[in-house]
Design a protein around this motif. Structure first.
Motif, PDB file in Angstrom:
ATOM      1  N   GLY A  76      18.763  -7.158 -72.637  1.00 54.05           N
ATOM      2  CA  GLY A  76      19.876  -6.871 -73.605  1.00 54.05           C
ATOM      3  C   GLY A  76      19.233  -7.258 -74.997  1.00 54.05           C
ATOM      4  O   GLY A  76      17.891  -7.641 -75.015  1.00 54.05           O
ATOM      5  N   TYR A  77      19.923  -7.336 -76.017  1.00 53.79           N
ATOM      6  CA  TYR A  77      19.643  -7.870 -77.223  1.00 53.79           C
ATOM      7  C   TYR A  77      20.387  -9.126 -77.683  1.00 53.79           C
ATOM      8  O   TYR A  77      21.712  -8.817 -77.310  1.00 53.79           O
ATOM      9  CB  TYR A  77      19.851  -6.562 -78.259  1.00 53.79           C
ATOM     10  N   ARG A  78      19.640  -9.886 -78.089  1.00 49.57           N
ATOM     11  CA  ARG A  78      20.316 -11.060 -78.541  1.00 49.57           C
ATOM     12  C   ARG A  78      20.732 -11.034 -80.092  1.00 49.57           C
ATOM     13  O   ARG A  78      19.876 -11.030 -80.848  1.00 49.57           O
ATOM     14  CB  ARG A  78      19.234 -12.542 -78.653  1.00 49.57           C
ATOM     15  N   TYR A  79      22.006 -11.070 -80.410  1.00 51.78           N
ATOM     16  CA  TYR A  79      22.654 -10.682 -81.667  1.00 51.78           C
ATOM     17  C   TYR A  79      24.078 -11.284 -81.708  1.00 51.78           C
ATOM     18  O   TYR A  79      24.791 -11.288 -80.881  1.00 51.78           O
ATOM     19  CB  TYR A  79      22.546  -9.503 -81.891  1.00 51.78           C
ATOM     20  N   TRP A  80      24.395 -11.258 -83.060  1.00 52.37           N
ATOM     21  CA  TRP A  80      25.952 -11.578 -83.456  1.00 52.37           C
ATOM     22  C   TRP A  80      26.658 -10.201 -83.375  1.00 52.37           C
ATOM     23  O   TRP A  80      26.493  -9.212 -84.189  1.00 52.37           O
ATOM     24  CB  TRP A  80      26.103 -12.169 -84.883  1.00 52.37           C
ATOM     25  N   SER A  81      27.630 -10.158 -82.631  1.00 52.94           N
ATOM     26  CA  SER A  81      28.698  -8.891 -82.607  1.00 52.94           C
ATOM     27  C   SER A  81      29.894  -9.374 -83.429  1.00 52.94           C
ATOM     28  O   SER A  81      30.217 -10.655 -83.679  1.00 52.94           O
ATOM     29  CB  SER A  81      28.905  -8.667 -81.200  1.00 52.94           C
ATOM     30  N   PHE A  82      30.406  -8.312 -83.953  1.00 52.32           N
ATOM     31  CA  PHE A  82      31.634  -8.207 -84.654  1.00 52.32           C
ATOM     32  C   PHE A  82      32.865  -7.540 -84.112  1.00 52.32           C
ATOM     33  O   PHE A  82      32.759  -6.701 -83.577  1.00 52.32           O
ATOM     34  CB  PHE A  82      31.187  -7.664 -86.098  1.00 52.32           C
ATOM     35  N   ARG A 101      36.809  -4.155 -94.380  1.00 56.19           N
ATOM     36  CA  ARG A 101      37.540  -4.895 -95.361  1.00 56.19           C
ATOM     37  C   ARG A 101      38.903  -5.119 -94.662  1.00 56.19           C
ATOM     38  O   ARG A 101      39.992  -4.553 -94.635  1.00 56.19           O
ATOM     39  CB  ARG A 101      37.732  -4.045 -96.577  1.00 56.19           C
ATOM     40  N   PRO A 102      39.069  -6.480 -94.038  1.00 60.44           N
ATOM     41  CA  PRO A 102      40.273  -6.688 -93.365  1.00 60.44           C
ATOM     42  C   PRO A 102      41.263  -6.977 -94.515  1.00 60.44           C
ATOM     43  O   PRO A 102      41.089  -7.493 -95.715  1.00 60.44           O
ATOM     44  CB  PRO A 102      39.599  -8.215 -92.619  1.00 60.44           C
ATOM     45  N   GLY A 103      42.676  -6.904 -93.781  1.00 61.21           N
ATOM     46  CA  GLY A 103      43.506  -7.143 -94.859  1.00 61.21           C
ATOM     47  C   GLY A 103      44.340  -8.504 -94.653  1.00 61.21           C
ATOM     48  O   GLY A 103      43.717  -9.234 -93.962  1.00 61.21           O
ATOM     49  N   ASP A 104      44.949  -8.923 -95.724  1.00 62.85           N
ATOM     50  CA  ASP A 104      45.672 -10.035 -95.606  1.00 62.85           C
ATOM     51  C   ASP A 104      46.564 -10.356 -94.244  1.00 62.85           C
ATOM     52  O   ASP A 104      47.255  -9.609 -93.765  1.00 62.85           O
ATOM     53  CB  ASP A 104      46.786 -10.496 -96.764  1.00 62.85           C
ATOM     54  N   GLY A 105      46.218 -11.503 -93.625  1.00 67.71           N
ATOM     55  CA  GLY A 105      46.717 -11.693 -92.222  1.00 67.71           C
ATOM     56  C   GLY A 105      45.922 -11.080 -91.138  1.00 67.71           C
ATOM     57  O   GLY A 105      46.469 -11.436 -90.001  1.00 67.71           O
ATOM     58  N   ASP A 106      44.721 -10.563 -91.508  1.00 71.81           N
ATOM     59  CA  ASP A 106      43.834 -10.142 -90.350  1.00 71.81           C
ATOM     60  C   ASP A 106      42.946 -11.360 -89.741  1.00 71.81           C
ATOM     61  O   ASP A 106      42.954 -12.420 -90.277  1.00 71.81           O
ATOM     62  CB  ASP A 106      43.123  -8.821 -90.841  1.00 71.81           C
ATOM     63  N   THR A 107      42.494 -10.951 -88.277  1.00 74.77           N
ATOM     64  CA  THR A 107      41.863 -11.839 -87.794  1.00 74.77           C
ATOM     65  C   THR A 107      40.430 -11.334 -87.249  1.00 74.77           C
ATOM     66  O   THR A 107      40.763 -10.016 -86.591  1.00 74.77           O
ATOM     67  CB  THR A 107      42.347 -12.558 -86.532  1.00 74.77           C
ATOM     68  N   VAL A 108      39.350 -11.785 -87.684  1.00 76.02           N
ATOM     69  CA  VAL A 108      38.041 -11.131 -87.300  1.00 76.02           C
ATOM     70  C   VAL A 108      37.170 -12.393 -86.387  1.00 76.02           C
ATOM     71  O   VAL A 108      37.519 -13.465 -86.315  1.00 76.02           O
ATOM     72  CB  VAL A 108      37.294 -10.695 -88.245  1.00 76.02           C
ATOM     73  N   GLY A 109      36.366 -11.884 -85.530  1.00 79.47           N
ATOM     74  CA  GLY A 109      35.602 -12.700 -84.931  1.00 79.47           C
ATOM     75  C   GLY A 109      34.173 -12.206 -84.819  1.00 79.47           C
ATOM     76  O   GLY A 109      33.783 -11.171 -85.039  1.00 79.47           O
ATOM     77  N   PHE A 110      33.254 -13.291 -84.396  1.00 75.02           N
ATOM     78  CA  PHE A 110      31.767 -13.025 -84.411  1.00 75.02           C
ATOM     79  C   PHE A 110      31.508 -13.809 -83.178  1.00 75.02           C
ATOM     80  O   PHE A 110      31.788 -15.147 -83.050  1.00 75.02           O
ATOM     81  CB  PHE A 110      31.105 -13.621 -85.756  1.00 75.02           C
ATOM     82  N   ARG A 111      30.635 -13.344 -82.246  1.00 75.87           N
ATOM     83  CA  ARG A 111      30.137 -13.754 -81.085  1.00 75.87           C
ATOM     84  C   ARG A 111      28.813 -13.611 -80.998  1.00 75.87           C
ATOM     85  O   ARG A 111      28.144 -12.595 -80.884  1.00 75.87           O
ATOM     86  CB  ARG A 111      30.671 -13.290 -79.808  1.00 75.87           C
ATOM     87  N   PHE A 112      27.840 -14.819 -80.560  1.00 78.21           N
ATOM     88  CA  PHE A 112      26.393 -14.385 -80.308  1.00 78.21           C
ATOM     89  C   PHE A 112      26.260 -14.595 -78.867  1.00 78.21           C
ATOM     90  O   PHE A 112      26.644 -15.562 -78.212  1.00 78.21           O
ATOM     91  CB  PHE A 112      25.630 -15.932 -81.060  1.00 78.21           C
TER      92      PHE A 112
END
Length: 266
Positions: A76-82, A101-112
């Motif tokens: 596979g590929y080694r990278y940061w997923s969103f 462009r997330p709105g106020d109160g949203d949650t985002v994540g990044f996984r390596f």
């Protein structure tokens, strides 16, 4: 008297002319050689031919079983997923952090992690939501708050010589029009991008590399199920019971065929 003497002479002449009886020859006749086979090579015994025929199919089946049982190492590929958190679960983002462009109160994540594709990507760990992450960050007029989960992955997926930092959460307070990338930059500098604007490093990790091909680590894929990980390790530690049974069957069949061939030759 004369006639009797002549008859005796004729009988004696006949007895002398008859061939002598041939004595029995104790020497066995040498085995017949195969034409064109070269010196010393003889025709294969019927028992050996039957033995080869008996063992041919099982050996071919055994080779097939061994080939199937050999573990395959996925790449596979080694990278940061969103990721974006929706309804209490993570969803792989359909666009990059620079345009999302997330709105106020949203949650985002990044996984390596090392992943084969988006369908195989490993989700961020943890169950923290916006209320828990941004509880201590008050709202501000004209801006928005975005909860960010940073999962730096496991040692199995880390580039050689690097140790992943501990996962953490941040609450970014940014302008109302800010992108996910801008919210990330507000709480996790330094960020590193390549020439095609691909996100390569967050908070300095990893220090090098960007989306390179690598062997998929078992640790990243099995985090959501400990039982699955243990089962995978059990399969990789040694040959399966089916493979061992196949080898035993071939050995037993070969021994029986060899015994039968020797018995027939005897």
């Amino acid at each position: 008297m004369a006639a009797t003497a002549r008859r005796s002479a004729v009988c004696a002449a006949r007895r002398s002319a008859a061939p002598a009886a041939r004595p029995a020859d104790p020497t066995p006749v040498p085995p017949r050689r195969v034409r064109g086979a070269g010196p010393g090579r003889r025709r294969a015994a019927p028992g050996a031919v039957r033995l080869g025929a008996l063992l041919g199919a099982p050996l071919a089946l055994l080779l097939l079983v061994v080939g199937v049982a050999a573990p395959a190492h996925a790449q596979g590929y080694r990278y940061w997923s969103f990721w974006q958190r929706e309804g209490g679960s993570w969803t792989y983002a359909t666009e990059g952090p620079s345009t999302a462009r997330p709105g106020d109160g949203d949650t985002v994540g990044f996984r390596f992690a090392v992943s084969e594709d988006s369908g195989d990507a490993t989700r961020p760990r943890g169950t923290a939501d916006f209320d828990a992450i941004c509880a201590d960050t008050p709202a501000k007029a004209g801006g928005k708050r975005v909860a960010i989960v940073l999962d730096f992955g496991t040692a199995a997926d880390a580039p050689g010589g690097e140790t992943p930092p501990r996962a953490r959460t941040e609450c970014a307070r940014v302008d109302g029009s800010a992108s996910a990338a801008e919210a990330l930059a507000a709480v996790a500098k330094p960020l590193r991008y390549d020439s095609s604007a691909m996100l390569c490093g967050i908070a300095g990790y990893p220090a090098r590399g960007c989306g390179e091909l690598a062997e998929a680590g078992a640790g990243a894929k099995a985090e959501s199920s400990g039982a699955s990980k243990r089962a995978s390790e059990d399969r990789d530690e040694g040959p399966s019971a089916g493979l061992i049974g196949g080898v035993a069957a071939v050995v037993a069949l070969g021994a029986a065929a060899l015994w039968q061939a020797r018995r027939r030759r005897a």
